[in-house]
Design an enzyme around this catalytic site. Structure first.
Site, PDB file in Angstrom:
ATOM      1  N   GLY A  12       0.884  -1.367   0.012  1.00  0.00           N
ATOM      2  CA  GLY A  12       0.090  -0.240   0.088  1.00  0.00           C
ATOM      3  C   GLY A  12       0.709   1.226  -0.145  1.00  0.00           C
ATOM      4  O   GLY A  12       0.719   2.243  -0.768  1.00  0.00           O
ATOM      5  N   LYS A 185      -0.584 -15.820  -9.721  1.00  0.00           N
ATOM      6  CA  LYS A 185       0.078 -15.221  -8.463  1.00  0.00           C
ATOM      7  C   LYS A 185       0.199 -16.167  -7.372  1.00  0.00           C
ATOM      8  O   LYS A 185       1.288 -16.032  -6.587  1.00  0.00           O
ATOM      9  CB  LYS A 185      -0.517 -13.840  -8.329  1.00  0.00           C
ATOM     10  CG  LYS A 185       0.009 -13.093  -7.096  1.00  0.00           C
ATOM     11  CD  LYS A 185       1.302 -12.591  -7.526  1.00  0.00           C
ATOM     12  CE  LYS A 185       2.200 -12.059  -6.073  1.00  0.00           C
ATOM     13  NZ  LYS A 185       1.746 -10.953  -5.406  1.00  0.00           N
TER      14      LYS A 185
HETATM   15  O1  KPL Z   1       4.211 -11.415  -3.416  1.00  0.00           O
HETATM   16  C1  KPL Z   1       5.230 -11.550  -2.891  1.00  0.00           C
HETATM   17  C2  KPL Z   1       5.129 -11.366  -1.561  1.00  0.00           C
HETATM   18  O2  KPL Z   1       6.242 -11.267  -0.838  1.00  0.00           O
HETATM   19  O3  KPL Z   1       3.956 -11.624  -0.680  1.00  0.00           O
HETATM   20  C3  KPL Z   1       6.388 -11.729  -3.700  1.00  0.00           C
HETATM   21  C4  KPL Z   1       6.108 -11.590  -5.049  1.00  0.00           C
HETATM   22  C5  KPL Z   1       6.819 -13.131  -3.154  1.00  0.00           C
HETATM   23  C6  KPL Z   1       7.549 -11.012  -3.312  1.00  0.00           C
HETATM   24  O4  KPL Z   1       8.395 -11.054  -2.293  1.00  0.00           O
END
Ligand code: KPL
Length: 308
Positions: A12, A185
């Site tokens: 954020g 993701k």
């Molecule tokens: O989304 C991420 C996270 O840390 O939650 C990544 C892409 C793994 C980057 O650290």
């Protein structure tokens, strides 16, 4: 475009810093220390090249003080706070506005749709990485594409959001296959987050250490099998390569789960590896590595006070 960012942790804060020079941005946080520092000196961003800049941005701790309607509300809270954020979004979103989640894990979009309706809710994923350095201080720890799912009938609005993000220096695309986006993701987080949190290492170490890469591969392998059983369109080779690429692009970054563990906070394990286990069970796909990673993180959380 009036924008409200709910949740001003690492992501954020990063989006706030990058967007504020290009649009009217307000941050909403429950963290009073954070709000005090941002209100006094602005947000401090440590850029990818190490340069530091100060970004002036409005910050609130009480949604009642917003006093207007937002065209775009970005949800950047932890997944456990999505229900609360969705209720705030319902009360502050313009009639033709859009609430967009960029959170990790599964289940966030469904909660937003329930709160504001399917035509006003969207989900996106980002390979941007950020680290919260302290109150009011964020490091941009890695850059990568952001992809926004197009809600039915809102191609124009999501296109405008993508254009704004691009102007703000973030490579952004749109896609009409939101499930594929969210699972792609999810699989990045499945491969990286729990392992980095357990081992207390930055992302890059996972691909520099063969045994870590083996564990990452097994966790990803299981998640892809669950996705396929749910008819989500994902290519395994591409997924594994993508997870490894993210490790390389965010080599120094502390994953969000590692940041949670280091701060003694609950993690998002249930909506990441835990979601793979639960959905695997429904689909009859075995997920032993994800189950073990989930239970080890839960054990780490439960024993935080006893750590030697
Ligand atoms: O989304 C991420 C996270 O840390 O939650 C990544 C892409 C793994 C980057 O650290």
């Amino acid at each position: 475009m009036e924008q409200l960012i709910i949740g001003t942790g690492a992501m954020g804060g990063l989006f706030g810093c990058l967007l504020a020079p290009h649009a009217s941005v307000t941050l909403l946080t429950t963290n009073r220390d954070h709000a005090e520092v941002i209100g006094g000196h602005g947000l401090t961003l440590v850029d990818l090249d190490g340069a530091t800049r100060q970004v002036a941005v409005e910050v609130l701790t009480d949604p009642g003080d917003y006093g207007r309607r937002a065209n775009l509300i970005l949800i950047c809270t932890k997944a456990r706070a999505t229900g609360e954020a969705a209720a705030v979004a319902r009360s502050l979103l313009a009639a033709d506005g859009l609430v967009l989640t960029l959170q990790n894990g599964l289940g966030n979009l469904e909660q937003l749709v329930a709160a504001v309706g399917g035509e006003r809710a969207a989900a996106g994923v980002t390979a941007q990485a950020a680290t919260l350095l302290g109150p009011g201080r964020v490091r941009h720890a890695g850059a990568g594409p952001t992809v926004l799912g197009i809600p039915v009938g809102r191609g124009g609005m999501i296109g405008a959001v993508a254009a704004l993000f691009t102007r703000a220096g973030m490579e952004t695309y749109t896609s009409d296959d939101v499930d594929s986006l969210l699972w792609s993701k999810l699989i990045v987080n499945v491969g990286i987050n729990a392992l980095t949190a357990l081992l207390r290492v930055p992302n890059g170490v996972l691909v520099q250490t063969p045994v870590c890469d083996l564990l990452l591969t097994r966790a990803v392998d299981e998640a892809v099998a669950v996705a396929r059983a749910r008819h989500i369109d994902l290519a395994y080779e591409r997924q594994l390569k993508r997870v490894r690429d993210v490790c390389v692009r965010t080599v120094e970054n502390r994953s969000s789960m590692l940041q949670d563990i280091l701060r003694g906070r609950p993690t998002e394990i249930e909506v990441i590896n835990g979601a793979v286990v639960a959905l695997g069970r429904e689909a009859g796909v075995a997920t032993p590595v994800n189950l073990l990673l989930t239970q080890l993180i839960q054990a780490l959380e439960a024993t935080a006070a006893d750590r030697l």
